[in-house]
Scaffold this motif. Sequence first.
Motif, short mmCIF file in Angstrom:
data_model
loop_
_atom_site.label_atom_id
_atom_site.label_comp_id
_atom_site.label_asym_id
_atom_site.label_seq_id
_atom_site.Cartn_x
_atom_site.Cartn_y
_atom_site.Cartn_z
N GLU A 19 0.83 -1.20 0.00
CA GLU A 19 0.00 0.00 0.00
C GLU A 19 0.87 1.26 0.00
OE1 GLU A 19 -3.88 1.61 2.35
OE2 GLU A 19 -2.27 0.84 3.60
N ALA A 20 1.92 1.26 0.82
CA ALA A 20 2.81 2.42 0.85
C ALA A 20 3.48 2.63 -0.50
CB ALA A 20 3.87 2.24 1.94
N GLY A 21 3.84 1.53 -1.15
CA GLY A 21 4.46 1.64 -2.47
C GLY A 21 3.51 2.17 -3.52
N LEU A 22 2.26 1.86 -3.39
CA LEU A 22 1.26 2.34 -4.35
C LEU A 22 0.85 3.79 -4.08
CD1 LEU A 22 -1.06 -0.81 -4.46
CD2 LEU A 22 0.62 -0.09 -6.19
N LEU A 23 0.81 4.15 -2.79
CA LEU A 23 0.35 5.49 -2.43
C LEU A 23 1.30 6.59 -2.86
CD1 LEU A 23 -1.18 4.89 1.09
CD2 LEU A 23 -2.37 5.76 -0.92
N GLY A 24 2.60 6.33 -2.80
CA GLY A 24 3.57 7.36 -3.18
C GLY A 24 3.36 7.85 -4.60
N SER A 38 -8.82 8.07 -1.89
CA SER A 38 -9.09 6.92 -2.75
C SER A 38 -8.94 5.61 -1.98
CB SER A 38 -8.16 6.92 -3.97
OG SER A 38 -6.84 6.57 -3.62
N VAL A 39 -7.94 5.55 -1.10
CA VAL A 39 -7.75 4.34 -0.29
C VAL A 39 -8.98 4.09 0.58
CG1 VAL A 39 -6.44 3.40 1.66
CG2 VAL A 39 -5.25 4.38 -0.28
N PHE A 40 -9.46 5.14 1.22
CA PHE A 40 -10.61 4.96 2.11
C PHE A 40 -11.92 4.79 1.34
CE2 PHE A 40 -7.46 6.44 5.05
CZ PHE A 40 -7.67 5.57 6.10
N GLY A 41 -12.03 5.43 0.18
CA GLY A 41 -13.24 5.24 -0.64
C GLY A 41 -13.36 3.82 -1.14
N VAL A 42 -12.28 3.29 -1.70
CA VAL A 42 -12.30 1.91 -2.19
C VAL A 42 -12.48 0.95 -1.01
CG1 VAL A 42 -10.90 0.10 -3.28
CG2 VAL A 42 -10.96 2.40 -4.26
N GLY A 43 -11.77 1.23 0.09
CA GLY A 43 -11.89 0.37 1.28
C GLY A 43 -13.31 0.37 1.85
N ALA A 44 -13.93 1.53 1.88
CA ALA A 44 -15.31 1.62 2.40
C ALA A 44 -16.27 0.84 1.50
CB ALA A 44 -15.74 3.08 2.52
N GLY A 72 -10.39 5.41 16.06
CA GLY A 72 -9.61 4.70 15.05
C GLY A 72 -9.92 5.20 13.65
N GLY A 73 -11.15 5.61 13.43
CA GLY A 73 -11.53 6.16 12.13
C GLY A 73 -10.82 7.47 11.83
N ALA A 74 -10.49 8.23 12.87
CA ALA A 74 -9.76 9.48 12.67
C ALA A 74 -8.26 9.22 12.53
CB ALA A 74 -10.02 10.43 13.84
N LEU A 75 -7.77 8.17 13.16
CA LEU A 75 -6.34 7.88 13.10
C LEU A 75 -5.93 7.22 11.78
CD1 LEU A 75 -5.84 6.57 16.74
CD2 LEU A 75 -5.21 8.80 15.82
N GLY A 76 -6.83 6.48 11.17
CA GLY A 76 -6.53 5.81 9.90
C GLY A 76 -6.06 6.75 8.81
N PRO A 77 -6.80 7.82 8.52
CA PRO A 77 -6.34 8.75 7.48
C PRO A 77 -5.01 9.41 7.81
CG PRO A 77 -8.66 9.08 7.92
CD PRO A 77 -8.16 8.13 8.96
N VAL A 78 -4.77 9.69 9.09
CA VAL A 78 -3.48 10.28 9.47
C VAL A 78 -2.36 9.32 9.08
CG1 VAL A 78 -2.05 11.00 11.44
CG2 VAL A 78 -4.47 11.66 11.34
N TYR A 79 -2.53 8.07 9.39
CA TYR A 79 -1.54 7.05 9.05
C TYR A 79 -1.31 6.99 7.54
CZ TYR A 79 0.23 2.33 8.24
OH TYR A 79 0.94 1.25 7.80
N VAL A 80 -2.38 6.97 6.77
CA VAL A 80 -2.25 6.86 5.31
C VAL A 80 -1.62 8.11 4.72
CG1 VAL A 80 -3.52 6.55 3.15
CG2 VAL A 80 -4.12 5.18 5.14
N VAL A 81 -1.96 9.29 5.23
CA VAL A 81 -1.32 10.52 4.75
C VAL A 81 0.18 10.47 5.04
CG1 VAL A 81 -1.15 13.02 5.11
CG2 VAL A 81 -3.39 11.97 4.81
N ILE A 82 0.55 10.01 6.23
CA ILE A 82 1.96 9.88 6.57
C ILE A 82 2.66 8.94 5.60
CG2 ILE A 82 3.56 8.94 8.31
CD1 ILE A 82 1.62 10.10 10.45
N LEU A 83 2.04 7.79 5.30
CA LEU A 83 2.61 6.86 4.31
C LEU A 83 2.80 7.54 2.96
CD1 LEU A 83 0.66 3.47 4.64
CD2 LEU A 83 2.99 3.95 5.35
#
Length: 144
Positions: A19-24, A38-44, A72-83
């Motif tokens: 996922e990190a490799g794809l997100l960059g 997009s990650v959270f839209g597809v995941g949802a 946890g729902g608020a922390l998930g996007p923070v993690y993905v943005v960091i990635l």
Amino acid sequence: MQFILILIVVMGGMGLSVEAGLLGPLGGEVGELWATFSVFGVGAALTFMLMLFFSPRNSPSFFKQPSWTLLGGALGPVYVVILTFTAPVIGIAMTMISILTGQIAKSLLIDHYGLFGSQHRQIDRKRLMALFFIVIALILMAQG
């Protein structure tokens, strides 16, 4: 059974590296926040499909749960943005070992104090040594 669960989690960790490799690259093309969306839209959408077919119909109401459990729902996007921001700059391996270091350090505290309803697991010498070696791995990778 525990070995199988550990293996599943290791495979999940491998998925996070992919996922990190794809997100960059995606973030470089459409912007980091759009990539995160997009990650959270597809995941949802996928989670919704799984819920339709596999979720029990008589489960307790989502809206009657304590509000703190939704953090946890608020922390998930923070993690993905960091990635999305860090993986292209410092590399996927460095990003993942950095995340792992933070996860293990915080997890030890959560287990030790039994936070969020988790089972109490004392911080002992073996757990501290494991964290020490992960920090050493982080330092070695940062120097390489």
